[in-house]
Design an enzyme around this catalytic site. Structure first.
Site, PDB file in Angstrom:
ATOM      1  N   HIS A  85       3.011  38.622 -22.287  1.00  0.00           N
ATOM      2  CA  HIS A  85       4.459  38.551 -22.526  1.00  0.00           C
ATOM      3  C   HIS A  85       4.896  37.311 -23.284  1.00  0.00           C
ATOM      4  O   HIS A  85       6.097  37.109 -23.482  1.00  0.00           O
ATOM      5  CB  HIS A  85       5.237  38.591 -21.207  1.00  0.00           C
ATOM      6  CG  HIS A  85       5.132  39.884 -20.489  1.00  0.00           C
ATOM      7  ND1 HIS A  85       6.046  40.906 -20.645  1.00  0.00           N
ATOM      8  CD2 HIS A  85       4.213  40.345 -19.626  1.00  0.00           C
ATOM      9  CE1 HIS A  85       5.691  41.929 -19.886  1.00  0.00           C
ATOM     10  NE2 HIS A  85       4.574  41.617 -19.254  1.00  0.00           N
ATOM     11  N   LYS A  89      20.555  34.604 -21.793  1.00  0.00           N
ATOM     12  CA  LYS A  89      19.101  34.671 -21.636  1.00  0.00           C
ATOM     13  C   LYS A  89      18.656  33.386 -20.949  1.00  0.00           C
ATOM     14  O   LYS A  89      19.458  32.458 -20.828  1.00  0.00           O
ATOM     15  CB  LYS A  89      18.405  34.816 -22.997  1.00  0.00           C
ATOM     16  CG  LYS A  89      18.916  33.811 -24.050  1.00  0.00           C
ATOM     17  CD  LYS A  89      18.327  34.073 -25.435  1.00  0.00           C
ATOM     18  CE  LYS A  89      18.938  35.216 -26.188  1.00  0.00           C
ATOM     19  NZ  LYS A  89      18.124  36.416 -26.233  1.00  0.00           N
ATOM     20  N   ARG A  90      17.389  33.303 -20.509  1.00  0.00           N
ATOM     21  CA  ARG A  90      16.908  32.048 -19.934  1.00  0.00           C
ATOM     22  C   ARG A  90      17.196  30.899 -20.906  1.00  0.00           C
ATOM     23  O   ARG A  90      17.212  31.103 -22.116  1.00  0.00           O
ATOM     24  CB  ARG A  90      15.389  32.107 -19.710  1.00  0.00           C
ATOM     25  CG  ARG A  90      14.918  32.906 -18.561  1.00  0.00           C
ATOM     26  CD  ARG A  90      13.403  32.831 -18.417  1.00  0.00           C
ATOM     27  NE  ARG A  90      12.689  33.506 -19.472  1.00  0.00           N
ATOM     28  CZ  ARG A  90      11.722  32.963 -20.220  1.00  0.00           C
ATOM     29  NH1 ARG A  90      11.349  31.701 -20.018  1.00  0.00           N
ATOM     30  NH2 ARG A  90      11.113  33.654 -21.153  1.00  0.00           N
ATOM     31  N   LYS A 129      14.533  29.588 -27.597  1.00  0.00           N
ATOM     32  CA  LYS A 129      15.611  30.570 -27.736  1.00  0.00           C
ATOM     33  C   LYS A 129      16.809  29.993 -28.506  1.00  0.00           C
ATOM     34  O   LYS A 129      17.702  30.711 -28.916  1.00  0.00           O
ATOM     35  CB  LYS A 129      16.039  31.085 -26.365  1.00  0.00           C
ATOM     36  CG  LYS A 129      14.923  31.866 -25.645  1.00  0.00           C
ATOM     37  CD  LYS A 129      15.345  32.284 -24.254  1.00  0.00           C
ATOM     38  CE  LYS A 129      14.236  32.964 -23.457  1.00  0.00           C
ATOM     39  NZ  LYS A 129      14.050  34.393 -23.816  1.00  0.00           N
ATOM     40  N   THR A 139      14.696  41.735 -24.427  1.00  0.00           N
ATOM     41  CA  THR A 139      15.186  43.039 -23.983  1.00  0.00           C
ATOM     42  C   THR A 139      16.716  43.022 -23.904  1.00  0.00           C
ATOM     43  O   THR A 139      17.353  44.060 -24.002  1.00  0.00           O
ATOM     44  CB  THR A 139      14.605  43.425 -22.604  1.00  0.00           C
ATOM     45  OG1 THR A 139      14.658  42.282 -21.744  1.00  0.00           O
ATOM     46  CG2 THR A 139      13.164  43.885 -22.736  1.00  0.00           C
ATOM     47  N   LYS A 177      19.833  45.856 -24.871  1.00  0.00           N
ATOM     48  CA  LYS A 177      21.004  46.209 -24.052  1.00  0.00           C
ATOM     49  C   LYS A 177      22.285  46.091 -24.875  1.00  0.00           C
ATOM     50  O   LYS A 177      23.180  46.938 -24.787  1.00  0.00           O
ATOM     51  CB  LYS A 177      21.080  45.291 -22.821  1.00  0.00           C
ATOM     52  CG  LYS A 177      19.909  45.477 -21.866  1.00  0.00           C
ATOM     53  CD  LYS A 177      19.766  44.327 -20.865  1.00  0.00           C
ATOM     54  CE  LYS A 177      18.349  44.346 -20.288  1.00  0.00           C
ATOM     55  NZ  LYS A 177      18.019  43.095 -19.575  1.00  0.00           N
TER      56      LYS A 177
END
Ligand code: 26W
Length: 781
Positions: free
Chosen positions: A330, A517-518, A523, A625, A629
């Site tokens: 992952h 998100k985290r 990111k 993911t 969404k």
């Protein structure tokens, strides 16, 4: 049966609490509703799922980010409408159960994926049972104090856990050096949509062999009397114990071995009830999927069980392991590729270490057979000097290694794991992630669900490819208007929710631009922050003249020990405060960082986004993911060419999304000579926003956090070079893309049409598709 549901709820309330629906507390109502639904499921669901006909896939995962279970289960059982009717009849808002807390037994994408997969397995008639840990505390609860993240424990079963059954009779013993514990399973039903297939989520809880040493207590040795319980409790206490110390690392390894061993013992026992000592059917009865490397110790544990308890040879046990196990990667973040010190490992589970040594020997033998030169062998070593490499073990001792999006799998094959790909090309495969449309559309966005069903029927609920049928309406102004009105309604609802929970007022006529998100440097939440500051300065200076009012919404938790991530949260909160107090811009620009972002918050945020921020440095986000969404719920993606974004724009069209920034190849090309300081010095806009970290514009409360961020961008640190994630490189193209979205928003029809086309092309991103692919290509179910 279904007619009785309402009566069963009322009866349960009356029997357990002596109350009517009107009188009941939320928690009482919750317990009664859950109990009545569990009665429909039946008490034997666990036995049935374990012994289901045909091949069974077992999903071993350290995380299951289930969120709130009750609405989802009612939907799957076909009881949702009866439930809402019952509430309405009694003058109760059916959303009352939103007070019930999430089961947050996970951090982020990997855990939520596990939950979506379980839903898809059951809905698609595939036996896919989940196995993990019943943590006492889920992921911490987050709140802000003066803009700083604070953490609180999440005691998620405090109010009970009506969706699980304790299965004392299925307990097994797990042994560590100097400690034996009982693993007691708690079973929850995983109810497929329509209720036809019910799978199992089995979470193990560690308990002392004997709860209480009466003799010790009698001798007034009270601490000692309770010690075994304290030691057992520690194993399941928290998700990802702080592993900065050796003690923390040991506990992590203990957790992994605890649930892996318990699960395998359980599977082998069930198998033997059917086939006795004949293991020739084992790999046609079971497939075991390792969700990242966290459960990889299951492989040597399986070999140990086969050799020690079943008298198998190593060769036979190893062959069986390879047929049974498969591994999903992952992430390629170096810090997440697990390695355990040999000494640490031996100190925790010496009995298992032996089998890792055997695997290492088998590996060397195979390398020789495959004609790998001696000097090239070490890069494969499972035991490499002082370290045990879990990913290497997982690849070597399984038959399948998969990435979670096309680009990620390509990076695994050509870069991160290229030496393994050279050895076993046939083992590598891609399974692009997905999300369950039952939770992320049917439940989270009932208004849009109703609209879609009205246009194309309800087959999308179990076959998301049907959404494609919406495309024929893409030029129908009335339909697009209706679609836009729903978005506006969801924005209104989110605004109310944020008012209630954050005390911040939002205007639904603003653009809702969301990044949730985290919190992680890769990111690039900090990049988003910089872009907002540049827009802020642009508006003040008059450089930006036309601008559609926008609110930038953030949600993220930072790992408690990740100081830089916490600094970024504080920074964004300071930006929000500065903009809010500036009357020159606060009618056009707004920033809000919501607290305690979790699955339930995501269910509110996702339907309300106009713009989905997916801005990771190319090559770093395995899939994502959240991006799916948002797409499904009709947002445009503002993102880099990374992870599943690549496939999202391939499905919905680049012209309907906003892709910017360096691609993987470009990053590779510039990486050697990249000089962020040069960009900073040569471009006044870049310099200005970056310097807000140190020039007094924004205040970190004297912590030095902002200074540290500044330093990390321009100077780097021992473990990372300067601006390791290329923020300054992508900043200006990013702002251009952001302003392009903003300008395009002015044409309501064409903007909503883009959003609509995204929804219509989200079919590929159903986890039903992902799970069918795993079932067919990896598990052979
Ligand atoms: C070893 C400790 C550890 C444990 C978990 C490090 C990192 C993690 C992450 C929380 C793993 C994770 O969530 N990865 C995400 O997995 C998703 C599902 O495949 C992907 O969509 C995301 O891109 C990936 O970051």
């Amino acid at each position: 049966m279904t007619k009785g549901f309402k009566q069963n709820v009322e009866e349960a309330l009356w029997l357990d609490y002596g109350k009517t629906i009107k009188e009941a507390e939320t928690i009482e109502l919750y317990n009664a509703v859950s109990k009545a639904a569990m009665a429909v499921v039946g008490r034997d669901f666990g036995e049935k799922a374990k012994k289901a006909e045909g091949k069974k896939a077992c999903y071993l995962s350290a995380e299951f980010l289930i969120g709130r279970m009750v609405y989802n289960n009612l939907l799957s059982l076909g009881l949702f409408n009866q439930f809402t009717e019952l509430m309405t009849e009694n003058g109760v808002d059916f959303r009352i159960l939103e007070e019930i807390e999430d089961a947050a037994l996970g951090n982020g994408g990997l855990g939520r994926l596990a939950a979506c997969f379980l839903d898809s397995g059951a809905t698609n008639g595939i036996t896919l049972n989940g196995y993990g840990i019943r943590y006492k505390y889920g992921l911490f609860k987050q709140y802000f104090e003066d803009g700083f993240q604070k953490e609180m424990p999440d005691d998620w079963t405090r109010m009970g856990d009506p969706w699980s059954e304790r299965r004392e009779d299925d307990a097994v013993v797990v042994e560590f050096k100097g400690q034996s514990v009982r693993a007691v399973p708690y079973d929850s039903p995983v109810i497929g949509y329509g209720g036809k297939k019910i799978n199992l989520l089995r979470l193990w809880q560690a308990e002392p062999m004997e709860n209480f040493h009466f003799d010790l207590f009698n001798d007034q040795k009270y601490d000692k009397a309770a010690k075994d319980k304290v030691d057992a409790d520690a194993i399941c206490a928290v998700l990802y114990p702080n592993d900065t110390t050796d003690a923390g690392k040991k506990l992590r390894l203990k957790q992994q071995y605890f649930f892996s061993s318990a699960t395998l013992q359980d599977i082998v026992r069930t198998y033997k009830q059917k086939y006795g000592d004949d293991f020739s059917h084992f790999s046609s009865e079971y497939a075991v999927q390792l969700n990242d490397t966290h459960p990889t110790v299951a492989i040597p544990e399986f070999i140990r069980l086969m050799m020690e308890k079943e008298g198998m040879t190593f060769a036979k046990a190893f062959k069986l392991a390879r047929e049974t196990f498969a591994y999903t990667n992952h992430t390629i973040m170096a810090e997440a590729l697990e390695k355990w010190g040999v000494n640490l490992f031996k100190a925790v589970i010496p009995n298992v270490y032996k089998y890792i040594v055997m695997l290492q020997k088998a590996l060397v033998k195979e390398l020789v057979m495959l004609k790998v030169e001696k000097e090239n062998q070490q890069q494969y070593f499972i035991i490499d000097g002082e370290r045990i490499h879990m990913a290497r073990m997982a690849i070597f001792a399984s038959h399948s290694t998969n990435g979670v999006a096309q680009i990620h799998t390509e990076i695994l094959k050509n870069d991160a794991l290229k030496e393994w790909y050279a050895l076993y090309p046939e083992r590598f495969n891609n399974k692009t992630n997905g999300i369950t449309q039952r939770r992320w559309l049917a439940l989270a966005n009932m208004e849009l669900s109703g609209f879609i069903t009205d246009k194309i029927g309800n087959a999308w609920i179990t076959n998301l490819d049907h959404l494609k049928k919406l495309e024929k309406f893409k030029d129908d102004a009335a339909v697009i208007k209706q679609f836009g009105d729903i978005k506006r309604l969801k924005k209104r609802q989110l605004a109310d929710y944020i008012m209630e929970h954050e005390g911040v007022k939002l205007d639904p006529d603003f653009i809702f631009d969301i990044q949730v998100k985290r919190l992680h440097e890769y990111k690039r939440q900090l990049l988003n922050a910089f872009s907002i500051l540049d827009i802020y300065f642009g508006l003040k200076d008059g450089r930006i003249k036309e601008f559609n009012p926008t609110v930038f919404i953030f949600g993220a938790k930072a790992a408690p020990g990740y100081q830089r991530a916490k600094g970024i949260i504080k920074y964004i909160n300071e930006i929000a405060k500065m903009i809010e107090s500036d009357p020159e811009v606060n009618n056009k620009l707004k920033v809000v960082f919501v607290q305690n972002y979790n699955v339930s918050y995501a269910e509110k945020l996702t339907p309300a986004a106009d713009v989905s921020e997916q801005i990771s440095t190319a090559g770093t986000e395995a899939s994502g993911t959240g991006n799916m969404k948002f797409m499904l719920n009709g947002a445009v993606t503002l993102g880099t060419y990374d992870g599943a974004n690549v496939e999202i724009v391939a499905e919905a069209g680049e012209e309907n999304n906003y892709i910017f920034g360096a691609r993987v190849e470009e990053i590779e090309k510039i990486s050697k000579t990249y000089d962020p300081k040069k960009l900073y010095e040569e471009n006044p806009r870049i310099k200005r926003v970056v310097d807000t970290l140190v020039d007094g514009t924004l205040d970190d409360g004297g912590t030095g956090m902002f200074e540290e961020l500044h330093h990390s961008l321009l100077e780097g640190a021992s473990w990372h070079k300067a601006d390791h994630y290329y923020l300054l490189y992508d900043l200006l193209p990013y702002i251009d893309a952001k302003l392009a979205v903003n300008a395009d928003y002015s044409d309501a029809f064409s903007f909503r049409r883009k959003c609509f086309i995204n929804t219509a092309n989200a079919g590929k991103f159903s986890s039903d598709r992902t799970i069918r692919d795993y079932a067919e290509e990896v598990w052979h179910i």
